[in-house]
Design a protein around this motif. Structure first.
Motif, PDB file in Angstrom:
ATOM      1  N   THR A  52       0.891  -1.186  -0.121  1.00  0.00           N
ATOM      2  CA  THR A  52       0.023  -0.050  -0.007  1.00  0.00           C
ATOM      3  C   THR A  52       0.753   1.315  -0.020  1.00  0.00           C
ATOM      4  O   THR A  52       0.502   2.434  -0.326  1.00  0.00           O
ATOM      5  CB  THR A  52      -0.997  -0.027   1.131  1.00  0.00           C
ATOM      6  N   GLU A  53       1.950   1.235   0.302  1.00  0.00           N
ATOM      7  CA  GLU A  53       3.211   2.222   0.434  1.00  0.00           C
ATOM      8  C   GLU A  53       4.202   1.773   0.007  1.00  0.00           C
ATOM      9  O   GLU A  53       4.797   0.630   0.357  1.00  0.00           O
ATOM     10  CB  GLU A  53       3.282   3.171   1.819  1.00  0.00           C
ATOM     11  N   LEU A  54       5.193   2.864  -0.382  1.00  0.00           N
ATOM     12  CA  LEU A  54       6.586   2.298  -0.919  1.00  0.00           C
ATOM     13  C   LEU A  54       7.480   3.330  -0.549  1.00  0.00           C
ATOM     14  O   LEU A  54       6.996   4.559  -0.657  1.00  0.00           O
ATOM     15  CB  LEU A  54       6.713   1.965  -2.472  1.00  0.00           C
ATOM     16  N   PRO A  55       8.992   3.272  -0.377  1.00  0.00           N
ATOM     17  CA  PRO A  55       9.872   4.227  -0.572  1.00  0.00           C
ATOM     18  C   PRO A  55       9.978   5.005  -2.017  1.00  0.00           C
ATOM     19  O   PRO A  55       9.567   4.493  -2.762  1.00  0.00           O
ATOM     20  CB  PRO A  55      11.216   3.605  -0.203  1.00  0.00           C
ATOM     21  N   LEU A  56      10.324   6.215  -1.629  1.00  0.00           N
ATOM     22  CA  LEU A  56      10.305   7.182  -2.966  1.00  0.00           C
ATOM     23  C   LEU A  56      11.603   7.828  -3.145  1.00  0.00           C
ATOM     24  O   LEU A  56      12.255   8.612  -2.056  1.00  0.00           O
ATOM     25  CB  LEU A  56       9.122   8.196  -3.010  1.00  0.00           C
ATOM     26  N   VAL A  57      12.340   7.740  -4.179  1.00  0.00           N
ATOM     27  CA  VAL A  57      13.537   8.469  -4.522  1.00  0.00           C
ATOM     28  C   VAL A  57      13.381   9.616  -5.541  1.00  0.00           C
ATOM     29  O   VAL A  57      12.698   9.319  -6.797  1.00  0.00           O
ATOM     30  CB  VAL A  57      14.541   7.704  -4.898  1.00  0.00           C
ATOM     31  N   PRO A  58      13.255  10.966  -5.345  1.00  0.00           N
ATOM     32  CA  PRO A  58      13.178  12.131  -6.168  1.00  0.00           C
ATOM     33  C   PRO A  58      14.266  12.043  -7.126  1.00  0.00           C
ATOM     34  O   PRO A  58      15.832  11.835  -6.450  1.00  0.00           O
ATOM     35  CB  PRO A  58      13.340  13.314  -5.094  1.00  0.00           C
ATOM     36  N   LEU A  59      14.245  12.326  -8.365  1.00  0.00           N
ATOM     37  CA  LEU A  59      15.480  12.174  -9.202  1.00  0.00           C
ATOM     38  C   LEU A  59      15.571  13.864 -10.016  1.00  0.00           C
ATOM     39  O   LEU A  59      14.530  14.376 -10.167  1.00  0.00           O
ATOM     40  CB  LEU A  59      14.994  11.206 -10.341  1.00  0.00           C
ATOM     41  N   ARG A  60      16.653  13.951 -10.149  1.00  0.00           N
ATOM     42  CA  ARG A  60      17.247  15.184 -10.934  1.00  0.00           C
ATOM     43  C   ARG A  60      17.459  14.820 -12.208  1.00  0.00           C
ATOM     44  O   ARG A  60      18.012  14.046 -12.726  1.00  0.00           O
ATOM     45  CB  ARG A  60      18.389  15.917 -10.265  1.00  0.00           C
ATOM     46  N   GLU A  61      16.479  15.776 -13.278  1.00  0.00           N
ATOM     47  CA  GLU A  61      16.900  15.687 -14.664  1.00  0.00           C
ATOM     48  C   GLU A  61      16.850  14.292 -15.070  1.00  0.00           C
ATOM     49  O   GLU A  61      17.357  13.974 -16.059  1.00  0.00           O
ATOM     50  CB  GLU A  61      18.206  16.295 -15.013  1.00  0.00           C
ATOM     51  N   MET A  62      15.716  13.455 -14.472  1.00  0.00           N
ATOM     52  CA  MET A  62      15.397  12.182 -15.295  1.00  0.00           C
ATOM     53  C   MET A  62      14.167  11.873 -14.680  1.00  0.00           C
ATOM     54  O   MET A  62      13.631  11.988 -13.981  1.00  0.00           O
ATOM     55  CB  MET A  62      16.545  11.182 -14.799  1.00  0.00           C
ATOM     56  N   VAL A  63      13.604  11.147 -15.895  1.00  0.00           N
ATOM     57  CA  VAL A  63      12.237  10.496 -15.521  1.00  0.00           C
ATOM     58  C   VAL A  63      12.485   8.938 -15.910  1.00  0.00           C
ATOM     59  O   VAL A  63      12.782   8.666 -17.028  1.00  0.00           O
ATOM     60  CB  VAL A  63      11.015  11.124 -16.561  1.00  0.00           C
ATOM     61  N   VAL A  64      11.857   7.906 -15.149  1.00  0.00           N
ATOM     62  CA  VAL A  64      11.802   6.578 -15.270  1.00  0.00           C
ATOM     63  C   VAL A  64      10.643   6.178 -15.813  1.00  0.00           C
ATOM     64  O   VAL A  64       9.445   6.458 -15.241  1.00  0.00           O
ATOM     65  CB  VAL A  64      12.275   5.934 -14.034  1.00  0.00           C
ATOM     66  N   PHE A  65      10.752   5.402 -16.772  1.00  0.00           N
ATOM     67  CA  PHE A  65       9.427   4.785 -17.595  1.00  0.00           C
ATOM     68  C   PHE A  65       9.318   3.582 -17.435  1.00  0.00           C
ATOM     69  O   PHE A  65      10.218   2.716 -17.083  1.00  0.00           O
ATOM     70  CB  PHE A  65       9.722   5.116 -19.284  1.00  0.00           C
ATOM     71  N   PRO A  66       8.122   2.943 -17.385  1.00  0.00           N
ATOM     72  CA  PRO A  66       7.832   1.622 -17.482  1.00  0.00           C
ATOM     73  C   PRO A  66       8.583   0.587 -18.500  1.00  0.00           C
ATOM     74  O   PRO A  66       9.046   1.215 -19.478  1.00  0.00           O
ATOM     75  CB  PRO A  66       6.364   1.412 -17.547  1.00  0.00           C
ATOM     76  N   LYS A  67       9.143  -0.499 -17.988  1.00  0.00           N
ATOM     77  CA  LYS A  67       9.796  -1.398 -18.959  1.00  0.00           C
ATOM     78  C   LYS A  67      11.086  -0.999 -19.542  1.00  0.00           C
ATOM     79  O   LYS A  67      11.700  -1.694 -20.480  1.00  0.00           O
ATOM     80  CB  LYS A  67       8.702  -1.895 -20.272  1.00  0.00           C
ATOM     81  N   ILE A  68      11.553  -0.007 -19.109  1.00  0.00           N
ATOM     82  CA  ILE A  68      12.789   0.566 -19.220  1.00  0.00           C
ATOM     83  C   ILE A  68      14.127   0.307 -18.245  1.00  0.00           C
ATOM     84  O   ILE A  68      13.797   0.570 -17.034  1.00  0.00           O
ATOM     85  CB  ILE A  68      13.002   2.076 -19.395  1.00  0.00           C
ATOM     86  N   VAL A  69      15.049  -0.325 -18.629  1.00  0.00           N
ATOM     87  CA  VAL A  69      16.236  -0.562 -17.655  1.00  0.00           C
ATOM     88  C   VAL A  69      17.152   0.660 -17.508  1.00  0.00           C
ATOM     89  O   VAL A  69      17.228   1.127 -18.649  1.00  0.00           O
ATOM     90  CB  VAL A  69      17.035  -1.762 -17.940  1.00  0.00           C
ATOM     91  N   GLN A  70      17.154   1.049 -16.169  1.00  0.00           N
ATOM     92  CA  GLN A  70      17.835   2.437 -16.038  1.00  0.00           C
ATOM     93  C   GLN A  70      18.842   2.314 -14.858  1.00  0.00           C
ATOM     94  O   GLN A  70      18.553   1.993 -13.999  1.00  0.00           O
ATOM     95  CB  GLN A  70      16.701   3.533 -15.730  1.00  0.00           C
ATOM     96  N   PRO A  71      20.278   2.693 -15.322  1.00  0.00           N
ATOM     97  CA  PRO A  71      20.959   2.805 -14.186  1.00  0.00           C
ATOM     98  C   PRO A  71      20.854   4.170 -13.692  1.00  0.00           C
ATOM     99  O   PRO A  71      20.889   5.430 -14.288  1.00  0.00           O
ATOM    100  CB  PRO A  71      22.339   2.650 -14.932  1.00  0.00           C
TER     101      PRO A  71
END
Length: 269
Positions: A10-29
């Motif tokens: 029902t809840e999860l940790p969140l990490v704010p990102l600078r200059e980046m957007v994570v999309f579904p099905k994309i592997v991201q370092p």
């Protein structure tokens, strides 16, 4: 377009990102350095499923970001690899899973923790979606050929996929898109809407890239012409010298013609 059905806490940790957007099905370092963000990653690693929400922050210059400075549409991702750095930071590789809407922030002084609602995509009318996919794929092929800013591996994957939603998210990895534009694409629930957006974007980028190539070609032709003329003049001087006709008379004659053409007063001549 069938997505894997997953259940999330029902809840999860969140990490704010600078200059980046994570999309579904994309592997991201990703590099994680801020204390709150590292704490969020550690919290996710302590769970059975290493799920964490990644959300772009509205102002990349802000270091101590607050909840109201974080975009409300984000992506649930799974941490597939974690490398801890001696200075306390971390490098992670994540796979995006699903768009989500943040519904609230849970009070926690150590890291951001949020409640959320998964977003269900709207596929749109099948014929229009297929027509748009073919059109955007063609534009994307031209974009890659024209030197568009996208990782070659991502471009190859985009060209080979027939999933309109995944294709749109892959094209969204283009570095020519601003963070605001990527966030806008993340917030679009309609697949057809995203394809329309990318159609306009790619058409414009192709025009820019073609114009850039033409300008570079024109400049190179000018440089080549100037260089050829210089080489020919030097060759002529060398020939005149070999023939014993290197008294500078040709240069003097050229200067006289330029002075006459300038229309100078007699005193100045």
């Amino acid at each position: 377009m069938t997505e894997e059905i997953r259940t999330y806490p029902t809840e999860l940790p969140l990490v704010p990102l600078r200059e980046m957007v994570v999309f579904p099905k994309i592997v991201q370092p990703l590099g994680v350095g801020r204390e709150k963000s590292v704490a969020a990653i550690n919290a996710a690693m302590n769970e059975e499923k290493h799920y964490v929400i990644f959300a772009a922050q509205k102002d990349a210059e802000v270091d101590d970001v607050t909840s109201d400075q974080i975009y409300g549409t984000a992506t649930v991702a799974e941490i597939v690899r974690l490398l801890r750095i001696p200075d306390g930071s971390a490098q992670v590789i994540v796979t995006g899973l699903q768009r989500v809407k943040i519904t609230g922030f849970v009070p926690d002084t150590r890291y951001f923790r949020v409640t959320f609602q998964p977003i269900t995509e709207i596929p749109g009318e099948a014929v229009e979606r297929e027509a748009l996919l073919r059109s955007v794929k063609s534009l994307f092929g031209d974009y890659v050929e024209n030197g568009g800013s996208i990782v070659p591996e991502v471009a190859m994957t985009a060209k080979s996929t027939d999933d309109p939603s995944h294709f749109a998210d892959l094209v969204a990895q283009s570095q020519d898109l601003t963070i605001e534009q990527r966030q806008q694409l993340l917030e679009m629930e309609g697949v057809v809407e995203r394809l329309r957006f990318l159609s306009v974007f790619l058409a414009k980028q192709n025009e820019i890239l073609q114009m850039k190539a033409k300008i570079q070609s024109d400049v190179q032709q000018t440089l080549d012409k100037t260089q050829r003329e210089y080489i020919l003049r030097e060759q002529m001087k060398a020939i005149q010298k070999e023939l014993g006709d290197d008294d500078g008379s040709s240069e003097v004659h050229e200067l006289r013609e330029k002075i006459d053409a300038a229309g100078m007063p007699d005193e100045l001549k």
